[in-house]
Design a protein around this motif. Structure first.
Motif, PDB file in Angstrom:
ATOM      1  N   PHE A 192     -49.752  37.125   0.619  1.00 38.53           N
ATOM      2  CA  PHE A 192     -49.894  36.814   2.231  1.00 38.53           C
ATOM      3  C   PHE A 192     -48.352  36.951   2.627  1.00 38.53           C
ATOM      4  O   PHE A 192     -47.199  36.688   2.005  1.00 38.53           O
ATOM      5  CB  PHE A 192     -50.275  35.610   2.626  1.00 38.53           C
ATOM      6  CG  PHE A 192     -51.644  35.040   2.050  1.00 38.53           C
ATOM      7  CD1 PHE A 192     -52.429  36.028   2.034  1.00 38.53           C
ATOM      8  CD2 PHE A 192     -51.742  33.492   1.706  1.00 38.53           C
ATOM      9  CE1 PHE A 192     -53.816  35.410   1.386  1.00 38.53           C
ATOM     10  CE2 PHE A 192     -52.988  33.284   1.189  1.00 38.53           C
ATOM     11  CZ  PHE A 192     -54.071  34.266   1.222  1.00 38.53           C
TER      12      PHE A 192
ATOM     13  N   ASP B 293     -52.431  34.234  14.404  1.00 31.16           N
ATOM     14  CA  ASP B 293     -51.655  35.315  14.756  1.00 31.16           C
ATOM     15  C   ASP B 293     -52.573  36.517  15.134  1.00 31.16           C
ATOM     16  O   ASP B 293     -52.358  37.535  15.916  1.00 31.16           O
ATOM     17  CB  ASP B 293     -50.469  35.717  14.246  1.00 31.16           C
ATOM     18  CG  ASP B 293     -49.634  34.704  14.211  1.00 31.16           C
ATOM     19  OD1 ASP B 293     -49.557  33.869  15.085  1.00 31.16           O
ATOM     20  OD2 ASP B 293     -48.657  34.598  13.376  1.00 31.16           O
ATOM     21  N   GLU B 294     -53.821  36.663  14.327  1.00 30.35           N
ATOM     22  CA  GLU B 294     -54.651  37.931  14.408  1.00 30.35           C
ATOM     23  C   GLU B 294     -56.159  37.441  14.351  1.00 30.35           C
ATOM     24  O   GLU B 294     -56.729  37.711  13.514  1.00 30.35           O
ATOM     25  CB  GLU B 294     -54.222  38.940  13.530  1.00 30.35           C
ATOM     26  CG  GLU B 294     -52.991  39.777  13.459  1.00 30.35           C
ATOM     27  CD  GLU B 294     -52.776  40.492  12.778  1.00 30.35           C
ATOM     28  OE1 GLU B 294     -53.619  41.014  11.771  1.00 30.35           O
ATOM     29  OE2 GLU B 294     -51.475  41.143  12.599  1.00 30.35           O
TER      30      GLU B 294
ATOM     31  N   PHE C 236     -54.048  28.851   8.337  1.00 27.42           N
ATOM     32  CA  PHE C 236     -55.223  29.623   8.870  1.00 27.42           C
ATOM     33  C   PHE C 236     -56.172  29.121   9.765  1.00 27.42           C
ATOM     34  O   PHE C 236     -56.120  27.928   9.822  1.00 27.42           O
ATOM     35  CB  PHE C 236     -55.954  30.391   7.639  1.00 27.42           C
ATOM     36  CG  PHE C 236     -54.999  31.158   6.844  1.00 27.42           C
ATOM     37  CD1 PHE C 236     -54.877  32.673   7.158  1.00 27.42           C
ATOM     38  CD2 PHE C 236     -54.550  31.138   5.723  1.00 27.42           C
ATOM     39  CE1 PHE C 236     -54.153  33.365   6.535  1.00 27.42           C
ATOM     40  CE2 PHE C 236     -53.631  31.822   4.814  1.00 27.42           C
ATOM     41  CZ  PHE C 236     -53.598  33.116   5.160  1.00 27.42           C
ATOM     42  N   THR C 237     -56.877  29.815  10.559  1.00 26.79           N
ATOM     43  CA  THR C 237     -57.952  29.249  11.316  1.00 26.79           C
ATOM     44  C   THR C 237     -59.357  29.660  10.748  1.00 26.79           C
ATOM     45  O   THR C 237     -59.607  30.782  10.465  1.00 26.79           O
ATOM     46  CB  THR C 237     -57.935  30.074  12.696  1.00 26.79           C
ATOM     47  OG1 THR C 237     -56.587  29.574  13.254  1.00 26.79           O
ATOM     48  CG2 THR C 237     -58.898  29.677  13.560  1.00 26.79           C
TER      49      THR C 237
ATOM     50  N   VAL D 109     -45.188  36.766   5.223  1.00 28.30           N
ATOM     51  CA  VAL D 109     -44.476  35.597   5.946  1.00 28.30           C
ATOM     52  C   VAL D 109     -43.382  35.959   6.393  1.00 28.30           C
ATOM     53  O   VAL D 109     -42.674  37.093   5.713  1.00 28.30           O
ATOM     54  CB  VAL D 109     -44.537  34.230   5.123  1.00 28.30           C
ATOM     55  CG1 VAL D 109     -45.887  33.722   4.591  1.00 28.30           C
ATOM     56  CG2 VAL D 109     -43.714  34.447   3.899  1.00 28.30           C
TER      57      VAL D 109
ATOM     58  N   TYR E 262     -56.677  26.082   3.123  1.00 32.42           N
ATOM     59  CA  TYR E 262     -56.245  27.162   3.612  1.00 32.42           C
ATOM     60  C   TYR E 262     -55.938  27.096   5.241  1.00 32.42           C
ATOM     61  O   TYR E 262     -55.247  27.869   5.929  1.00 32.42           O
ATOM     62  CB  TYR E 262     -57.310  28.128   3.752  1.00 32.42           C
ATOM     63  CG  TYR E 262     -57.121  28.868   2.093  1.00 32.42           C
ATOM     64  CD1 TYR E 262     -56.649  30.375   2.173  1.00 32.42           C
ATOM     65  CD2 TYR E 262     -57.373  28.381   1.059  1.00 32.42           C
ATOM     66  CE1 TYR E 262     -56.214  30.731   0.830  1.00 32.42           C
ATOM     67  CE2 TYR E 262     -57.164  29.091  -0.281  1.00 32.42           C
ATOM     68  CZ  TYR E 262     -56.525  30.230  -0.436  1.00 32.42           C
ATOM     69  OH  TYR E 262     -56.364  30.636  -1.334  1.00 32.42           O
ATOM     70  N   THR E 263     -56.767  25.934   5.867  1.00 29.94           N
ATOM     71  CA  THR E 263     -56.515  25.800   7.488  1.00 29.94           C
ATOM     72  C   THR E 263     -55.442  24.677   7.500  1.00 29.94           C
ATOM     73  O   THR E 263     -54.434  24.871   8.340  1.00 29.94           O
ATOM     74  CB  THR E 263     -57.875  25.222   8.036  1.00 29.94           C
ATOM     75  OG1 THR E 263     -58.233  24.064   7.376  1.00 29.94           O
ATOM     76  CG2 THR E 263     -58.705  26.409   7.954  1.00 29.94           C
TER      77      THR E 263
ATOM     78  N   GLU F 188     -41.067  29.237   4.443  1.00 28.85           N
ATOM     79  CA  GLU F 188     -42.235  28.773   4.134  1.00 28.85           C
ATOM     80  C   GLU F 188     -42.455  28.047   2.779  1.00 28.85           C
ATOM     81  O   GLU F 188     -43.348  27.243   2.683  1.00 28.85           O
ATOM     82  CB  GLU F 188     -43.123  29.961   3.988  1.00 28.85           C
ATOM     83  CG  GLU F 188     -44.882  29.901   4.154  1.00 28.85           C
ATOM     84  CD  GLU F 188     -45.087  29.320   5.264  1.00 28.85           C
ATOM     85  OE1 GLU F 188     -46.332  28.746   5.334  1.00 28.85           O
ATOM     86  OE2 GLU F 188     -44.627  29.109   6.426  1.00 28.85           O
TER      87      GLU F 188
ATOM     88  N   VAL G  72     -58.919  33.247   9.049  1.00 31.38           N
ATOM     89  CA  VAL G  72     -58.192  34.372   9.708  1.00 31.38           C
ATOM     90  C   VAL G  72     -56.789  33.708  10.149  1.00 31.38           C
ATOM     91  O   VAL G  72     -56.533  32.653  10.257  1.00 31.38           O
ATOM     92  CB  VAL G  72     -58.665  35.044  10.864  1.00 31.38           C
ATOM     93  CG1 VAL G  72     -60.045  35.874  10.546  1.00 31.38           C
ATOM     94  CG2 VAL G  72     -58.955  34.147  12.039  1.00 31.38           C
ATOM     95  N   SER G  73     -55.765  34.814  10.332  1.00 29.71           N
ATOM     96  CA  SER G  73     -54.544  34.468  10.765  1.00 29.71           C
ATOM     97  C   SER G  73     -54.730  34.059  12.194  1.00 29.71           C
ATOM     98  O   SER G  73     -55.312  34.873  12.873  1.00 29.71           O
ATOM     99  CB  SER G  73     -53.472  35.419  10.605  1.00 29.71           C
ATOM    100  OG  SER G  73     -52.240  35.181  10.992  1.00 29.71           O
TER     101      SER G  73
END
Length: 130
Positions: free
Chosen positions: A81, A47-48, A26-27, A83, A20-21, A89, A44-45
């Motif tokens: 998700f 971007d957010e 994702f982070t 995109v 996932y990372t 992607e 989390v994204s």
């Protein structure tokens, strides 16, 4: 009211965290040991970072196996998700060896693709045309 947290059940939290990372991008947000090897592990994204968290939840409950097996057997994604570009992607993830069960499909109001997250789930990518 807003969605703060949702989850996907995973067979192996370390493997899921990597996928996932490192693959999806994702982070990691929280990684709190819970005992018995389980962790409160969220991503989390990027971007957010203050947005909705995705909990990579251990799949140990007896109901999880049959539930996920039935979804996968029927080709039903557990999560979706958003995109910016499904095709781009799809190409990026294929370059990382991600296995897709549905290649990009334009359905008029949305384009989707479905992949195997290597952790027991099918995940759908979606783009709504502008």
């Amino acid at each position: 009211m807003k969605i703060h947290l949702t989850s996907v059940f995973v067979n192996d939290q370390a493997k899921a965290l990597h996928f996932y990372t490192e693959i999806l991008g994702f982070t990691k947000k929280h990684d709190i040991p819970l005992g018995g090897g389980a962790r409160w592990l969220t991503v989390v994204s990027p971007d957010e970072p203050g947005g909705t968290e995705l909990l990579l939840e251990p799949a140990g409950h007896p109901a999880v196996g049959p539930y996920r097996a039935a979804l996968v057997a029927d080709g039903i994604p557990l999560a979706q998700f958003a995109v910016a570009d499904v095709q781009a992607e799809y190409e990026r993830l294929r370059g990382h060896g991600v296995r897709f069960t549905q290649e990009p499909l334009d359905m008029g109001t949305v384009s989707t693709a479905v992949f195997d997250d290597t952790c027991g789930n099918l995940i759908q990518l979606a783009t709504q045309p502008q």
